[in-house]
Design a protein around this motif. Structure first.
Motif, PDB file in Angstrom:
ATOM      1  N   SER A   1      40.930  35.809  54.534  1.00  0.00           N
ATOM      2  CA  SER A   1      41.009  36.039  55.976  1.00  0.00           C
ATOM      3  C   SER A   1      40.174  35.008  56.714  1.00  0.00           C
ATOM      4  O   SER A   1      39.022  34.720  56.338  1.00  0.00           O
ATOM      5  N   GLU A   2      40.733  34.467  57.796  1.00  0.00           N
ATOM      6  CA  GLU A   2      39.973  33.500  58.591  1.00  0.00           C
ATOM      7  C   GLU A   2      38.744  34.147  59.212  1.00  0.00           C
ATOM      8  O   GLU A   2      37.666  33.537  59.258  1.00  0.00           O
ATOM      9  N   ASN A   3      38.875  35.389  59.674  1.00  0.00           N
ATOM     10  CA  ASN A   3      37.719  36.081  60.252  1.00  0.00           C
ATOM     11  C   ASN A   3      36.600  36.235  59.238  1.00  0.00           C
ATOM     12  O   ASN A   3      35.412  36.116  59.575  1.00  0.00           O
TER      13      ASN A   3
ATOM     14  N   ARG B   1      34.875  32.962  58.880  1.00  0.00           N
ATOM     15  CA  ARG B   1      34.051  32.613  60.039  1.00  0.00           C
ATOM     16  C   ARG B   1      32.767  33.451  60.126  1.00  0.00           C
ATOM     17  O   ARG B   1      31.885  33.140  60.926  1.00  0.00           O
TER      18      ARG B   1
ATOM     19  N   SER C   1      42.232  27.333  64.695  1.00  0.00           N
ATOM     20  CA  SER C   1      42.733  27.647  63.349  1.00  0.00           C
ATOM     21  C   SER C   1      43.544  26.487  62.791  1.00  0.00           C
ATOM     22  O   SER C   1      43.438  26.152  61.603  1.00  0.00           O
TER      23      SER C   1
ATOM     24  N   ALA D   1      42.710  24.374  59.429  1.00  0.00           N
ATOM     25  CA  ALA D   1      43.671  24.197  58.331  1.00  0.00           C
ATOM     26  C   ALA D   1      43.865  22.725  58.013  1.00  0.00           C
ATOM     27  O   ALA D   1      43.930  22.329  56.841  1.00  0.00           O
TER      28      ALA D   1
ATOM     29  N   VAL E   1      49.585  29.447  56.643  1.00  0.00           N
ATOM     30  CA  VAL E   1      48.729  30.186  57.566  1.00  0.00           C
ATOM     31  C   VAL E   1      49.608  31.264  58.176  1.00  0.00           C
ATOM     32  O   VAL E   1      50.594  30.968  58.841  1.00  0.00           O
TER      33      VAL E   1
ATOM     34  N   ASP F   1      43.901  38.007  63.536  1.00  0.00           N
ATOM     35  CA  ASP F   1      43.328  37.299  62.387  1.00  0.00           C
ATOM     36  C   ASP F   1      44.462  36.564  61.674  1.00  0.00           C
ATOM     37  O   ASP F   1      45.644  36.894  61.840  1.00  0.00           O
TER      38      ASP F   1
ATOM     39  N   PHE G   1      44.792  32.630  55.362  1.00  0.00           N
ATOM     40  CA  PHE G   1      44.909  31.267  54.856  1.00  0.00           C
ATOM     41  C   PHE G   1      45.240  31.332  53.364  1.00  0.00           C
ATOM     42  O   PHE G   1      44.581  32.053  52.613  1.00  0.00           O
TER      43      PHE G   1
END
Length: 808
Positions: A4-6, A9, A18, A22, A35, A160, A163
């Protein structure tokens, strides 16, 4: 690797979008394959609370709910979900909300309407209706602390992205969110926030006896006993979300915690049910005949090549691959043993594939996992277990039992600045390189123009100078390398007119009604014996298949295999050719730009014809192709050069219907029918005819030269000679041409062609008659009988003297 990108981060939060993140990862070598949004778009859905429920007067399965959505006004909503209850918090779609498309593919808009006469002012939603999962057992039950009126997308963190990155085998340090965060921090200079690590207070002195008797299997084994856990505790929603968005299915709190920390920190671990362990644990290599039922329900038999963890009674786990069913934790488990170990990569590689499955643990351990942080890993899992599976007063935690047996030795790797500059093509200073190593967390000693870098414990891909250069260029940025055209002296080299290209040769052979084939240069070792009588072929160290273990020294075997393939598919006429290299041993060959010491790699042209000369038709009698058809094709390819065909034996060809091909007194190839032995072996009704010649000789051609065309009529003389059977036509032709070259009177001879052969009545049993047509012509005058007779007399006398021939 999916995450998860969240979540990423929370450890490193660079100021970029985002898409930019990437792109940054992809250009650094962590290719972002996909993505994806964690949930499809929808709006006007909020967290709500059900305050009152009454039965619908006209429907047994419907309820009328009074719902608080945080606006100050209660909504009247008709709901048929079986799990609806007072006090329940659920996502509520307000009037005007647009929900994800249904089965018809169209977005679903919520409107105020009546259900069985009762007005419904919205919709209470299930996870399936919001396309969050396939669960359709009822409404999505939210935790009691969910804030009423909050936008559901914000509460459930649905804004969210997931990736998915494609990692090369050397980047095992990025098989975790922490590993990717380290990369992003190094690439952007953003501060790295490590996961919180608390040292849990030891309230129990119990230790499980552990013995490690295979130091080449396990370098470090760390464990801890924890008693009084609540295995029935629910996994927190935040952890479930992160697991699901990383491609993991939540199972139970203990298993989920173990998987979560694996994804977070990159180290697989295992949780044993302590009460099911007999005595202590023994880390060792397996023994022939031992078996184990795994967590996936499969029972496997191990041997001495597979590492195991056993207790005093039986095997309990496949080392570094998967735990056993006998000591698996369940919802009734109360006492556990946590294990985190360092398994040597070479001791894990290939073991999971041996049993025809793959696991996250094996995928990581066979690439290399941090050997220095097993204790920290145990502490992280312990903290989460104490927090989720019971209060600190109930759970009793034992001391960490750390067995260090055989850890990797980290030797400094040298990198020269000048070498890095030469390879990368960019003028980098020592200061720039030192900054890159610092950002990557690599410790180093520095001398002017020289770095000695000690790889960290989580990096197994830094062994040689080129590995460090790769790290420098990754962080510097491939996009920052200027695209400069090469500067060199370029000379246009004109192909000699006397040289034919391979393209031209292919077109010429195709014009003769052959189709090109392309085959592997790797063949079966038996082919080399059959078609080349080669007892010492060039063997491959790592063949792609057992039947492709040697390099071919002849193209004939491949063409025969192609023919057999076509015959199996009812294709009765085959005309194929191939131009490719063959591979021969030659002790006199030296290393060069296009050569390897000890080996020759000449190119050859091979052709095969099988079946009818032409497709069946009304204007031509059907007959099978023969030796002379391919001989004619070969002569057409070499024209105007003259070829000699000398009877010879070849292991792949018929002993009485084959010849070696000579040009300019040099043997350049062979031609003939397939040997009867091979015809029978490869199950061919008819014998195909083949030839194989050196391409170099075929590429070389005689340049056309001007010759005056005679204005005078040619004279034709047909002469038949009687000779013994042992005398070949080629011998007579050689004698004719030799006599013509040596005698001035024979300069008028333009062509000599055999047009008839006779054996039978009027001749002895060991004799044959060969009839030749002599074409004579002069460019200066009309030939008189005297000149013609003088020339033919010389030619006749030559064969009479040389072979005892007589005129018929």
């Amino acid at each position: 690797m999916q995450f998860s990108e969240n979540w990423l981060r929370t450890m490193v939060d660079p100021k970029m979008t985002s898409d930019e993140l990437a792109h940054l990862l992809t250009m650094s070598g962590l290719e972002v394959e996909e993505v994806e949004e964690v949930a499809p778009p929808f709006n006007n859905v909020v967290v709500s609370e059900i305050l009152e429920i009454v039965k619908h007067p006209d429907a047994d399965r419907l309820n009328i709910c009074q719902v608080n959505v945080g606006t100050g006004t209660l909504l009247n909503i008709v709901c048929g979900a079986p799990n609806v209850r007072v006090g329940m918090k659920v996502p509520c779609a307000m009037p005007g909300a647009i929900l994800p498309p249904g089965a018809d593919g169209k977005p679903f808009e919520i409107k105020v309407g009546k259900l069985r006469g009762i007005e419904s002012q919205g919709m209470l939603c299930s996870a399936r209706e919001l396309k969050l999962s396939d669960e359709h057992g009822g409404l999505l039950d939210l935790p009691v602390d969910a804030q009423v009126g909050q936008n559901f997308r914000d509460y459930y963190q649905l804004n969210d992205l997931k990736f998915t990155i494609k990692l090369t085998p050397n980047k095992a340090d990025c098989l975790s969110v922490l590993g990717v965060a380290r990369e992003v921090s190094a690439l952007t200079g953003t501060a790295l926030i490590l996961p919180e690590l608390h040292i849990t207070t030891v309230t129990l002195q119990d230790k499980l006896p552990v013995k490690v008797s295979a130091p080449d299997l396990c370098g470090r084994f760390t464990g801890r006993i924890i008693r009084g856990v609540n295995a029935k505790a629910l996994t927190p929603e935040w952890m479930k979300q992160r697991l699901e968005r990383s491609g993991q299915r939540p199972i139970s709190a203990l298993v989920d915690i173990s998987n979560y920390v694996m994804l977070e920190m990159g180290r697989p671990s295992h949780v044993f049910d302590l009460d099911k362990i007999h005595g202590g644990l023994h880390v060792r290599w397996g023994r022939n005949g031992e078996s184990l039922k795994l967590l996936n329900g499969t029972t496997v038999t191990v041997d001495e090549w597979v590492g195991v963890i056993s207790d005093d009674k039986e095997i309990e786990s496949l080392a570094g691959i998967m735990g056993g069913d006998a000591t698996a934790v369940t919802l009734d488990t109360e006492n556990i043993y946590l294990e985190a170990a360092f398994w040597w990569p070479q001791a894990i590689q290939g073991r999971a594939r041996k049993f025809n499955f793959s696991t996250d643990a094996a995928h990581r351990f066979e690439r290399g996992v941090d050997y220095a942080t097993t204790v920290e890993h145990i502490e992280r899992i312990t903290t989460l277990i104490v927090e989720i599976c019971g209060g600190s007063t109930q759970v009793k935690v034992g001391p960490v039992d750390d067995h260090i047996v055989n850890l990797p030795k980290r030797s400094p790797v040298k990198m020269r600045t000048a070498r890095a500059v030469k390879v990368i093509g960019v003028m980098l200073s020592d200061e720039q390189i030192a900054d890159i190593f610092t950002r990557l967390g690599l410790t180093f000693d520095h001398e002017p123009g020289l770095f000695f870098v000690t790889p960290p414990s989580y990096r197994f891909d830094i062994e040689i100078e080129e590995d460090l250069i790769e790290e420098v260029v990754r962080v510097y940025g491939f996009e920052n390398i200027p695209a400069l055209p090469p500067i060199a002296a370029n000379a246009m080299r004109i192909t000699p007119e006397s040289q034919r290209s391979l393209f031209t040769l292919r077109r010429q052979v195709a014009d003769l009604d052959y189709q090109e084939v392309v085959n592997y240069s790797f063949v079966d070792e038996a082919w080399e014996k059959d078609f080349s009588d080669n007892d010492a072929p060039i063997k491959l160290q790592n063949p792609i298949a057992s039947q492709m273990s040697v390099m071919r020294s002849s193209l004939l075997g491949s063409l025969v295999a192609n023919t057999r393939y076509n015959l199996n598919r009812k294709i009765g006429r085959v005309r194929i050719f191939e131009i490719a290299a063959v591979y021969l041993r030659n002790a006199h060959t030296l290393d060069g730009p296009l050569s390897i010491a000890g080996y020759d790699q000449p190119k050859r042209l091979a052709s095969l014809a099988y079946g009818p000369v032409a497709d069946e038709q009304w204007g031509q009698v059907t007959r099978n192709v023969d030796f002379f058809d391919l001989k004619a094709d070969l002569e057409a390819l070499f024209a105007p050069q003259l070829l000699r065909f000398v009877k010879a034996n070849h292991p792949a060809l018929h002993p009485g219907r084959s010849a070696q091909i000579e040009c300019d007194n040099q043997i350049i190839g062979v031609i003939g029918e397939l040997h009867p032995r091979l015809q029978q072996k490869y199950d061919m009704p008819f014998a195909p005819v083949l030839f194989e010649v050196n391409v170099a000789n075929l590429q070389s051609r005689i340049l056309p030269m001007y010759q005056e065309i005679s204005k005078f009529q040619a004279v034709i003389r047909d002469i038949a000679f009687v000779v013994k059977h042992s005398v070949s036509v080629q011998d007579l032709l050689d004698t004719f041409h030799d006599a013509a070259r040596k005698n001035e009177a024979c300069k008028i001879v333009q062509a000599i062609v055999l047009f008839d052969e006779y054996r039978g009545k009027g001749l002895e049993s060991d004799e044959k008659s060969l009839a030749f047509r002599f074409s004579l012509q002069d460019t200066l005058s009309t030939l008189q009988d005297e000149k013609v007779d003088a020339a033919t007399t010389i030619l006749v006398d030559a064969v009479m003297v040389g072979f005892g021939a007589r005129l018929r």
